[in-house]
Design a protein around this motif. Sequence first.
Motif, PDB file in Angstrom:
ATOM      1  N   VAL A  64    -137.893 -59.098  -5.776  1.00  6.17           N
ATOM      2  CA  VAL A  64    -138.018 -59.443  -7.472  1.00  6.17           C
ATOM      3  C   VAL A  64    -137.776 -61.468  -6.941  1.00  6.17           C
ATOM      4  CG1 VAL A  64    -136.580 -60.604  -9.589  1.00  6.17           C
ATOM      5  CG2 VAL A  64    -136.808 -57.743  -8.443  1.00  6.17           C
TER       6      VAL A  64
ATOM      7  N   THR B 211    -131.011 -62.778  -7.750  1.00  4.36           N
ATOM      8  CA  THR B 211    -131.532 -61.658  -8.084  1.00  4.36           C
ATOM      9  C   THR B 211    -132.471 -60.616  -7.706  1.00  4.36           C
ATOM     10  OG1 THR B 211    -131.605 -62.790 -10.261  1.00  4.36           O
ATOM     11  CG2 THR B 211    -132.453 -60.397 -10.114  1.00  4.36           C
TER      12      THR B 211
ATOM     13  N   SER C 178    -129.658 -56.654 -13.930  1.00  3.35           N
ATOM     14  CA  SER C 178    -130.415 -56.805 -13.323  1.00  3.35           C
ATOM     15  C   SER C 178    -129.289 -56.665 -12.338  1.00  3.35           C
ATOM     16  CB  SER C 178    -130.303 -58.606 -13.700  1.00  3.35           C
ATOM     17  OG  SER C 178    -129.148 -59.346 -13.754  1.00  3.35           O
TER      18      SER C 178
ATOM     19  N   LEU D 179    -134.068 -56.088 -10.978  1.00  6.70           N
ATOM     20  CA  LEU D 179    -134.896 -56.505 -12.338  1.00  6.70           C
ATOM     21  C   LEU D 179    -134.689 -55.199 -13.423  1.00  6.70           C
ATOM     22  CD1 LEU D 179    -136.568 -59.375 -12.416  1.00  6.70           C
ATOM     23  CD2 LEU D 179    -134.367 -59.272 -13.349  1.00  6.70           C
TER      24      LEU D 179
ATOM     25  N   ASN E   9    -131.386 -54.969 -21.416  1.00  5.82           N
ATOM     26  CA  ASN E   9    -131.766 -55.962 -19.890  1.00  5.82           C
ATOM     27  C   ASN E   9    -130.905 -55.395 -18.978  1.00  5.82           C
ATOM     28  OD1 ASN E   9    -134.916 -56.306 -20.897  1.00  5.82           O
ATOM     29  ND2 ASN E   9    -133.472 -58.006 -22.533  1.00  5.82           N
TER      30      ASN E   9
ATOM     31  N   ASN F 258    -136.525 -64.650 -10.776  1.00 10.48           N
ATOM     32  CA  ASN F 258    -135.982 -63.768 -11.346  1.00 10.48           C
ATOM     33  C   ASN F 258    -136.839 -63.547 -12.401  1.00 10.48           C
ATOM     34  OD1 ASN F 258    -133.477 -64.536 -10.523  1.00 10.48           O
ATOM     35  ND2 ASN F 258    -133.177 -66.924 -11.606  1.00 10.48           N
ATOM     36  N   LYS F 259    -137.873 -63.297 -12.322  1.00  6.95           N
ATOM     37  CA  LYS F 259    -139.145 -62.746 -13.033  1.00  6.95           C
ATOM     38  C   LYS F 259    -139.890 -61.099 -12.606  1.00  6.95           C
ATOM     39  CE  LYS F 259    -140.171 -67.129 -14.983  1.00  6.95           C
ATOM     40  NZ  LYS F 259    -141.583 -68.101 -14.771  1.00  6.95           N
ATOM     41  N   PHE F 260    -140.330 -60.551 -13.826  1.00  4.54           N
ATOM     42  CA  PHE F 260    -140.649 -59.296 -13.149  1.00  4.54           C
ATOM     43  C   PHE F 260    -142.222 -59.550 -12.159  1.00  4.54           C
ATOM     44  CE2 PHE F 260    -138.690 -57.395 -16.554  1.00  4.54           C
ATOM     45  CZ  PHE F 260    -137.883 -55.882 -15.204  1.00  4.54           C
TER      46      PHE F 260
ATOM     47  N   SER G  16    -143.343 -54.343  -9.940  1.00  2.00           N
ATOM     48  CA  SER G  16    -143.078 -54.094 -10.782  1.00  2.00           C
ATOM     49  C   SER G  16    -143.826 -52.731 -11.337  1.00  2.00           C
ATOM     50  CB  SER G  16    -142.597 -55.125 -11.762  1.00  2.00           C
ATOM     51  OG  SER G  16    -143.595 -55.127 -12.844  1.00  2.00           O
TER      52      SER G  16
END
Length: 481
Positions: free
Chosen positions: A427, A296, A289, A299, A287, A430-432, A398
């Motif tokens: 992004v 962020t 980033s 990712l 993982n 901080n999540k897809f 994504s």
Amino acid sequence: MESSGGAARRLAALGRPRPAPHMTAGEGFVAPARPGPSPPPGVPAGSTPAMEPVRPAAASRRRLLLPLLLLGVSGFFQSHAVEVDIKDASNATCLYANWMMRFLITYESNTSDYKTTTLNLSSSVTHDGSVCGNDTQAALVAVQFGEGHSWSINFTKTNETFQGDLITFTYNTNDTAVFPDAKRKGPVSVVVKDPTHPVQLNNVYVCHNADFIEAENVTQIFWNVTLQPFVQNGTVSKKESRCRADTPTSAPTVLPTTANVTTVSTTTLSPAPTTPPKPVENPDTGNYSLKSGNKTCLLATVGLQLNVSQDKPLLININPKTTIADGACGNTTATLKLNDGNSTLISFTFVVKNTSASVQKFYLKEVNVTLLNRLNGSVISSADNHNFSKWDAFLGSSYMCRKEQTLDISEDIQVHTFNLRIQPFLVEANKFATAQECPADSDLNFLIPIAVGMALGFLIILVFISYLIGRRKSRTGYQSV
């Protein structure tokens, strides 16, 4: 290109200690940048309009961890050793340094894309501004090379030890041979704190393995390092302080050569049964980033494997536990650089394309792979492909592909990806974002063989029915009179 063995023989002829193959930035010596060098060509003395030094809050010190053996030496970049021997007023040596270094620099091009270039030392290197130092003044190693490039490091000492302080590297994007299409022109400086450990005074620092320092968009690589500031009595010490990279915790594997093969008596032991080589397993998923400020901006989740076909095929799994992510984010381009123990460097460049006035997509455009020799930091092989058009997805989403994919970088190098999910733009939290899956992962794939089977079944039924109808008609046509 001068090999490390050639450098060693040259130093031996001069009666100096064998040059250490690389200086560990965190151990003792780092190649110096020249603080206060004369302005590069085209920049008036006393003016610094283009100079904007970047002082990162922290720099990553990387140490080579993974061996890359049995690879061919094709693709070496030319690099030259630097030797600095500073004399005091009595013409006695007061500072001695011999090392090799190279720089990997990411810069923005005229088309707003980010590119990575390699800056090597030229055959002509000067060391103006280097000074011996004393109890009240720091010692300084400063070198200048190429078209306005410079590097320096200063050293301080106590009653018992010496230690590197600041490393300053200045590169000049007016050098069109290295930066043919740089958007920003002029000198750019990067200053980083040398994270070396103190070295015993009157010891010579030696490091044969390669070491990396990363700051902002520059990776500095050092190897074959021999260094001693504050030389006493004009003689470089014979007592060595070795870097940690040169002190393995276990005995290194020695590959047999014509010089060290041992002949075993045929009467000693029976030959052991040959066991087939263990197949290389799929790589672990990592993982990664990137951040822009505190946010962020990229990712990535992916397992990576290299397929190198030079002298003989070799599969290399990228280890997420030793891999560090770096790179740059932009509005239309983003670059993810992965450094696996400073032995494998892989960079992915993504760009945004306009499919219509209201619909935008991103896709993978470039991939660069560099393999480094862990013994001396030299480039074993380097390849790139700037013509990809893969992993495309709508901007704000994504891209996902769990199945294995293959990226052909060159005839000799391929990159295999596993369990891939990537979002290089927009992004949030901080999540897809919602993923667009590759065709290989589509849930409808299992319907294809079912559909084919059903079609064949219907076809067989139709043929059978046609046969029955044909037989019935033939019977009714030949009734008895």
